[in-house]
Design a protein around this motif. Sequence first.
Motif, PDB file in Angstrom:
ATOM      1  N   ALA A 283       0.639  -1.132   0.040  1.00 30.12           N
ATOM      2  CA  ALA A 283       0.037  -0.027   0.062  1.00 30.12           C
ATOM      3  C   ALA A 283       0.982   1.320  -0.080  1.00 30.12           C
ATOM      4  N   MET A 284       2.081   1.098   0.784  1.00 31.15           N
ATOM      5  CA  MET A 284       2.854   2.578   0.758  1.00 31.15           C
ATOM      6  C   MET A 284       3.498   2.567  -0.479  1.00 31.15           C
TER       7      MET A 284
ATOM      8  N   ALA B 269      -5.343   2.111   4.018  1.00 30.74           N
ATOM      9  CA  ALA B 269      -5.549   0.882   2.827  1.00 30.74           C
ATOM     10  C   ALA B 269      -5.180  -0.467   3.421  1.00 30.74           C
ATOM     11  N   ALA B 270      -4.043  -0.492   4.100  1.00 31.96           N
ATOM     12  CA  ALA B 270      -3.692  -1.848   4.579  1.00 31.96           C
ATOM     13  C   ALA B 270      -4.905  -2.259   5.715  1.00 31.96           C
ATOM     14  N   GLN B 271      -5.332  -1.312   6.647  1.00 36.36           N
ATOM     15  CA  GLN B 271      -6.314  -1.469   7.759  1.00 36.36           C
ATOM     16  C   GLN B 271      -7.600  -2.076   6.922  1.00 36.36           C
ATOM     17  N   ASP B 272      -7.987  -1.391   5.821  1.00 32.46           N
ATOM     18  CA  ASP B 272      -9.332  -1.645   4.973  1.00 32.46           C
ATOM     19  C   ASP B 272      -9.009  -2.988   4.319  1.00 32.46           C
TER      20      ASP B 272
ATOM     21  N   ALA C 145      -4.263  -3.902  -3.224  1.00 28.79           N
ATOM     22  CA  ALA C 145      -4.147  -3.133  -4.434  1.00 28.79           C
ATOM     23  C   ALA C 145      -5.154  -2.192  -4.684  1.00 28.79           C
ATOM     24  N   ASN C 146      -6.371  -2.630  -4.638  1.00 30.20           N
ATOM     25  CA  ASN C 146      -7.552  -2.026  -4.832  1.00 30.20           C
ATOM     26  C   ASN C 146      -7.849  -0.992  -3.665  1.00 30.20           C
TER      27      ASN C 146
ATOM     28  N   GLN D 126      -7.911   3.008  -4.835  1.00 34.87           N
ATOM     29  CA  GLN D 126      -9.042   3.723  -4.323  1.00 34.87           C
ATOM     30  C   GLN D 126      -8.358   5.141  -3.615  1.00 34.87           C
ATOM     31  N   LYS D 127      -7.400   5.184  -2.908  1.00 37.98           N
ATOM     32  CA  LYS D 127      -6.946   6.324  -2.186  1.00 37.98           C
ATOM     33  C   LYS D 127      -6.198   7.182  -3.288  1.00 37.98           C
TER      34      LYS D 127
END
Length: 202
Positions: A42-43, A55-58, A85-86, A90-91
């Motif tokens: 995500a980073m 994103a990682a938490q989601d 990745a999705n 999204q972010k």
Amino acid sequence: MAKDISARVDADAGLMEALRRDDPAAADQLVERYGDRVYRLAMRITGVKEDAEEAAQDALWTAARKIDMFRGESAFGSWIYRITANAAYQKLRTRRRTANEVALDDVLPSFDSDGRHFEPMDDWSNRVDEQALQGELRQVLTAAIDALPVDYRTALALHDVEGVSNPDIAETLGISLAAVKSRVHRSRLFVRKRLSEYLKSA
């Protein structure tokens, strides 16, 4: 040695079963096994710590809550990476393309009709172990990776950082195997070119 996500299917079987049973400890096991990996991915995609954390938490929350949607047609790890990745993409949709992101065609070496470089790449491999350059090289490497277009950065991170196989990357990102190979190869060329330019001036 690269780690093939497919080889993790059996290792993840117990975790998947625990998630399906809604075992109270399953979520912690998921975070322990995949938390660092999904955050790194995500980073690499978002380039922003806060966005990567969200994103990682989601992604982990989605994987835990929607485990019944995983049908075993792919490796469990591939499924989690796809969710990550999705969530990260999204972010990105809420932000413009970053100012330091480059177009690879503008900076990569030229190729002939056979796919060979017109200009040979410098060999600076004997200098990478110089102690004085280690810290600066890491900074240059990180900056070069961060400057890649997000689709290329993601493929490179999955392949070279997470050790994911090309077929699993193709499945994770929903692209062809040829596209994965091209993105990883072109990304490596770009990073190598940036490092070469730095070492010439160092």
